[in-house]
Design an enzyme around this catalytic site. Structure first.
Site, PDB file in Angstrom:
ATOM      1  N   SER A 140     -20.867  99.237  19.557  1.00  0.00           N
ATOM      2  CA  SER A 140     -21.464  98.126  20.424  1.00  0.00           C
ATOM      3  C   SER A 140     -23.127  98.212  20.128  1.00  0.00           C
ATOM      4  CB  SER A 140     -21.046  98.005  21.904  1.00  0.00           C
ATOM      5  OG  SER A 140     -21.934  96.995  22.216  1.00  0.00           O
ATOM      6  N   TYR A 154     -19.381 102.708  29.233  1.00  0.00           N
ATOM      7  CA  TYR A 154     -19.292 101.616  28.238  1.00  0.00           C
ATOM      8  C   TYR A 154     -20.403 102.008  27.137  1.00  0.00           C
ATOM      9  CZ  TYR A 154     -18.598  97.518  25.337  1.00  0.00           C
ATOM     10  OH  TYR A 154     -18.396  96.879  24.200  1.00  0.00           O
TER      11      TYR A 154
END
Length: 266
Positions: A140, A154
């Site tokens: 990401s 995350y």
């Protein structure tokens, strides 16, 4: 001659389903794994109809220890080996770290970190031996910028995937094994629906920051073929990643804190 096989985790929707279709379009048979059987079967049927390749569906929950071995045993039972691997399965745990339960975070780490490393470790040697392989780790943009408050693990996990991919990229390049970390930003998928943040994110994120899952998947496939260690799709995301490299961390953290405050206020 048997076609090569691409295994995609988290393949029931979003980037996973999109990249499975791209590999099928390039002549790969496809193995799809995720938790939702009905959606897996629907994606598999669509791929078979459009591309005429073999599709295997393997329902599995990567949060469960032993899931990786069960997936690979299923493929072995069909006489198949993994020639391309897309580690896409993932989700977010919303909320601040102290407000979540440890079992939630432990399951998150099992899916996004431990299972990725285990699955890659078990298919990588065969790729090296056969002198061919493709691995796409779906990371990401969050792994390339300083951390944010909330969904605490995350960004940290995605940063790990970036470094992990870079190391494997170097280890595999002389053996014809291409490894890339795909680092998308905001992507139209089910991700924010699952975390319950769809309304807030849609309201506060400008349209030009969003990309379609098909665009992101195509960029990931092309990066793996070109053997680029990191792929950041989309000009806005590339700009953000470049700026994050240039400015000091304390400036970046102050900027992120300010923007998060504005985001929460709408």
């Amino acid at each position: 001659m048997t076609r090569r096989l691409c295994l995609v985790t988290g393949a029931s929707a979003g980037i996973g389903a999109a990249i499975a279709r791209i590999y099928a379009a390039h002549g790969y048979d496809i193995a799809l794994t995720a938790r939702r059987v009905d959606k897996l079967e629907a994606v598999a049927a669509d791929i078979r109809m459009r591309h005429g390749v073999e599709t295997l569906t393997i329902p599995a929950d990567l949060a469960e220890p032993g899931a990786v071995d069960r997936i690979l045993a299923d493929l072995e039972g069909h006489g198949r080996v993994v020639d391309a691997l897309v580690n896409n399965a993932g989700y977010g745990v919303p909320g601040r770290y102290a407000e979540t339960r440890w079992d939630q975070q432990a399951a998150f780490l099992q899916v996004l970190l431990v299972a990725v490393c285990e699955l890659t470790h078990k298919v990588f040697p065969g790729m090296v031996e056969r002198r061919f392989g493709r691995i796409v780790n779906v990371a990401s943009l969050a792994g390339l910028v300083p951390g944010t408050a909330g969904a605490t693990l995350y960004g940290a996990t995605k940063a790990f995937l970036v470094r992990f991919s870079q190391s494997l990229h170097l280890e595999g390049q002389e053996a014809g094994v291409h490894v890339s970390a795909l680092c998308p930003g905001f992507t139209f998928s089910e991700f924010h629906d699952v975390t319950g943040t769809r309304e807030q994110v849609s309201k506060n994120t400008p349209p030009w920051l969003w990309m379609g899952a098909d665009e992101v998947a195509a960029a990931g496939y092309e990066a793996a073929e070109a053997n680029r260690a990191i792929c950041v799709p989309g000009a806005p995301n590339k700009t953000i990643a470049a700026i994050a490299k240039l400015i000091p961390d304390d400036w970046a953290l102050a900027l992120i804190a300010r923007e998060q405050g504005r985001f929460r206020r709408g």
